[in-house]
Design a protein around this motif. Structure first.
Motif, PDB file in Angstrom:
ATOM      1  N   PRO A 148      -2.377  -7.486   5.935  1.00  0.00           N
ATOM      2  CA  PRO A 148      -2.462  -8.429   4.819  1.00  0.00           C
ATOM      3  C   PRO A 148      -3.455  -7.933   3.761  1.00  0.00           C
ATOM      4  CG  PRO A 148      -3.579  -9.317   6.775  1.00  0.00           C
ATOM      5  CD  PRO A 148      -3.076  -7.960   7.144  1.00  0.00           C
ATOM      6  N   THR A 149      -3.091  -8.049   2.504  1.00  0.00           N
ATOM      7  CA  THR A 149      -4.003  -7.649   1.425  1.00  0.00           C
ATOM      8  C   THR A 149      -4.006  -8.734   0.343  1.00  0.00           C
ATOM      9  OG1 THR A 149      -2.223  -6.518   0.263  1.00  0.00           O
ATOM     10  CG2 THR A 149      -3.592  -5.159   1.677  1.00  0.00           C
TER      11      THR A 149
ATOM     12  N   ALA B 217      -7.595  -2.526   5.288  1.00  0.00           N
ATOM     13  CA  ALA B 217      -6.595  -1.825   4.473  1.00  0.00           C
ATOM     14  C   ALA B 217      -7.219  -0.524   3.979  1.00  0.00           C
ATOM     15  CB  ALA B 217      -6.177  -2.694   3.294  1.00  0.00           C
ATOM     16  N   PRO B 218      -6.537   0.592   4.204  1.00  0.00           N
ATOM     17  CA  PRO B 218      -7.121   1.873   3.825  1.00  0.00           C
ATOM     18  C   PRO B 218      -7.309   2.002   2.314  1.00  0.00           C
ATOM     19  CG  PRO B 218      -4.829   2.147   4.498  1.00  0.00           C
ATOM     20  CD  PRO B 218      -5.183   0.727   4.771  1.00  0.00           C
ATOM     21  N   PHE B 219      -8.405   2.633   1.899  1.00  0.00           N
ATOM     22  CA  PHE B 219      -8.659   2.853   0.482  1.00  0.00           C
ATOM     23  C   PHE B 219      -9.362   4.197   0.313  1.00  0.00           C
ATOM     24  CE2 PHE B 219     -11.484   2.460  -3.277  1.00  0.00           C
ATOM     25  CZ  PHE B 219     -10.502   2.284  -4.241  1.00  0.00           C
TER      26      PHE B 219
ATOM     27  N   SER C 259       2.167  -3.345   3.753  1.00  0.00           N
ATOM     28  CA  SER C 259       1.220  -4.451   3.597  1.00  0.00           C
ATOM     29  C   SER C 259       1.944  -5.632   2.980  1.00  0.00           C
ATOM     30  CB  SER C 259       0.053  -4.015   2.702  1.00  0.00           C
ATOM     31  OG  SER C 259       0.528  -3.681   1.419  1.00  0.00           O
ATOM     32  N   ILE C 260       1.381  -6.786   3.201  1.00  0.00           N
ATOM     33  CA  ILE C 260       1.934  -8.015   2.615  1.00  0.00           C
ATOM     34  C   ILE C 260       0.816  -8.685   1.815  1.00  0.00           C
ATOM     35  CG2 ILE C 260       2.858 -10.321   3.105  1.00  0.00           C
ATOM     36  CD1 ILE C 260       4.207  -9.157   5.574  1.00  0.00           C
TER      37      ILE C 260
ATOM     38  N   LEU D 166       0.839  -1.201   0.000  1.00  0.00           N
ATOM     39  CA  LEU D 166       0.000   0.000   0.000  1.00  0.00           C
ATOM     40  C   LEU D 166       0.872   1.248   0.000  1.00  0.00           C
ATOM     41  CD1 LEU D 166      -2.726  -1.251   2.486  1.00  0.00           C
ATOM     42  CD2 LEU D 166      -3.014  -0.853   0.033  1.00  0.00           C
ATOM     43  N   GLY D 167       1.983   1.206   0.715  1.00  0.00           N
ATOM     44  CA  GLY D 167       2.895   2.346   0.746  1.00  0.00           C
ATOM     45  C   GLY D 167       3.925   2.114   1.828  1.00  0.00           C
TER      46      GLY D 167
END
Ligand code: BES
Ligand code: MN
Ligand code: MN
Length: 456
Positions: free
Chosen positions: A392-393, A264-266, A189-190, A183-184
């Motif tokens: 985790p993503t 996870a932020p979006f 993130s993994i 993500l950044g």
């Protein structure tokens, strides 16, 4: 591991220059006019692995482009990490949309711009340099084997055979891959899931030659009109895929699992602005992040036929073509979906045309566990260098070899990606952040260290 920073600081410029040199080799696997360059990239990796201290370094020929292998076995009691990556890149077309030539890397605003900068030369090379650093500092925490291939972007047709024929040589405890995004750096993130893929080409044939569109138009089925109608009918008004049986094997996530992934932020507005679109699209009932992670999708990747030159030519074409991909989720099977597509596409063709469906490559979806010691090691490694525990993503991209590692070698994979979605992989102006490159190099040794510790 304070050695890491000292060594990295000292050799940063050289690390970067070596990557730039690799990026200057146009190793496009899809286009045979770059054949010599693809081989040259393999040689370059071999040379750098040797220089870094790997043993048994060899270029393993295949029926296509070679696989570069190298290893360092320091202690049979330690776990073994198999590093996988690819030195081939996507074609750079359309060249005119690049701000600087794709194979003449430049650094602007802290990013390297070049084809392959992120996918996967930059990310793969982090491992070569992290290895050099661990060797130089005598801090190699695990045994390591490298397997770097040159046909990933064209479906890894020869890798399966290589893996199956070399099960002993490739024996390992975990596969480590940096070929995904995060993500950044401030939101680590993994990736714990990848989509599968079913890719095929369709040809629709009408009359036996191109016709005058006035003399024959209206009476004779136009393959392009018909192909467009057929493609349009593959999704309904809810953007649901209409191929019978398509969703039968889809693993529906529980509300709990969906909630977990939604952590996870979006930022939807930033996402739209970045892509220059006013609205998003997608299967009703799911969020944009779910569309690209847990829901299967169907996209036309290319469509052609008839007259596309300058000016107008009145013609009713004989043929129309399209390349279509379907991204799959657990537990869909690539072969099964290809067959469902073929049967459906043939069934919906009107009698005025004939259709031919030709499958290209495919691959199976994967999910990797988050309760394994390997995941914990990766998580701790990122936390050590980025200061935050990664989330985790699941990704919409595909790396078919990951499912094959599970099947043929019985091992799981850690997807320790340092790319960003904004790196424009496969697009013009592909880039890779210098910070991402160096943070990657810094993080990898921690993975080895924690993985060895947790394996005890
Ligand atoms: N590195 C990508 C896959 C990827 C990209 C995974 C971003 C997660 C996030 C890989 O090189 C790739 O492009 N794979 C192809 C499939 C392959 C069979 C050609 C893809 O996903 O289109
Ligand atoms: Mn890749
Ligand atoms: Mn790619």
């Amino acid at each position: 591991m304070e050695h890491i920073n000292t060594y990295l600081e000292k050799h940063k410029d050289r690390f970067l220059n070596e990557l730039l040199e690799l990026l200057r080799i146009p190793s496009v696997s899809a286009d045979s006019s770059f054949r010599d360059d693809v081989f040259e990239a393999a040689d370059y990796i071999k040379e750098k692995l040797e220089a870094a201290g790997a043993d048994q370094v060899e270029i393993c020929p295949t029926d296509g482009y070679p696989i570069v292998y190298g290893e360092k076995i320091i202690d049979p009691a330690l776990p073994t990490v198999l590093v996988y990556g690819h030195y081939d890149v996507q074609p750079a077309d359309p060249y005119e949309l690049w701000d600087s030539p794709p194979f003449e890397p430049v650094i602007k605003q802290g990013k390297i711009y070049a084809r392959g900068a992120c996918d996967d030369k930059g990310q793969m090379y982090m491992h070569v340099k992290a290895f050099e650093m661990m060797m130089a500092n005598e801090e190699l925490g695990c045994n390591v084997k490298f397997m770097i291939e040159g046909e990933e972007e064209v479906g890894s047709a020869n890798l399966g055979t290589f893996v199956r024929n070399n099960q002993d040589k490739l024996k390992c405890d975990i596969v480590l891959v940096s070929d995904t995004s995060m993500l950044g750096l401030d939101t680590p993130s993994i990736t714990v899931g990848l989509k599968g893929l079913s890719y095929l080409e369709v040809e629709v044939t009408g009359p036996n030659r191109d016709l005058h569109s006035g003399v024959y138009g209206g009476a004779v089925g136009n393959p392009i009109n018909i192909l467009c109608n057929m493609i349009a009918s593959l999704t309904d008004e809810n953007n649901h895929i209409t191929i019978p049986g398509f969703y039968d094997d889809v693993n529906e996530l529980s509300d709990e699992e969906r909630k977990e992934l939604a952590r996870a932020p979006f930022d939807e507005d930033a996402y739209k602005a970045h892509l220059g679109v006013d609205a998003l699209h997608g299967e009703h009932g799911y969020t944009p992040m779910e569309h690209t992670s847990i829901r299967p999708t169907l996209d036309v990747n290319g469509i052609w036929g008839g007259y596309i030159g300058e000016g107008a030519k009145t013609v009713l074409p004989s043929k129309a073509h399209a390349k279509i991909s379907m991204r799959l989720v657990p537990h869909q099977s690539s072969d099964k979906i290809t067959e469902l597509f073929r049967n459906h596409f043939e069934a919906i063709a009107p009698p005025s045309v004939k259709v031919k469906v030709t499958p290209h490559h495919g691959g199976e979806p994967v999910v990797t566990p988050t309760d394994s010691i390997a995941y914990q090691a990766a998580s701790k490694a990122m936390e050590a260098t980025l200061g935050k525990k990664p989330v985790p993503t699941r990704s919409g991209g595909s790396i078919p070899i990951v499912a094959l590692f599970e099947e043929a070698l019985g091992v799981k994979t850690i997807l320790l990606g340092f790319g960003l979605d904004s790196d424009a992989i496969h697009s013009p102006n592909e880039s890779f952040g210098l910070d991402n490159f160096f943070k990657g190099i810094e993080t990898i040794p921690y993975f080895y260290k924690y993985y060895a510790e947790l394996s005890k």
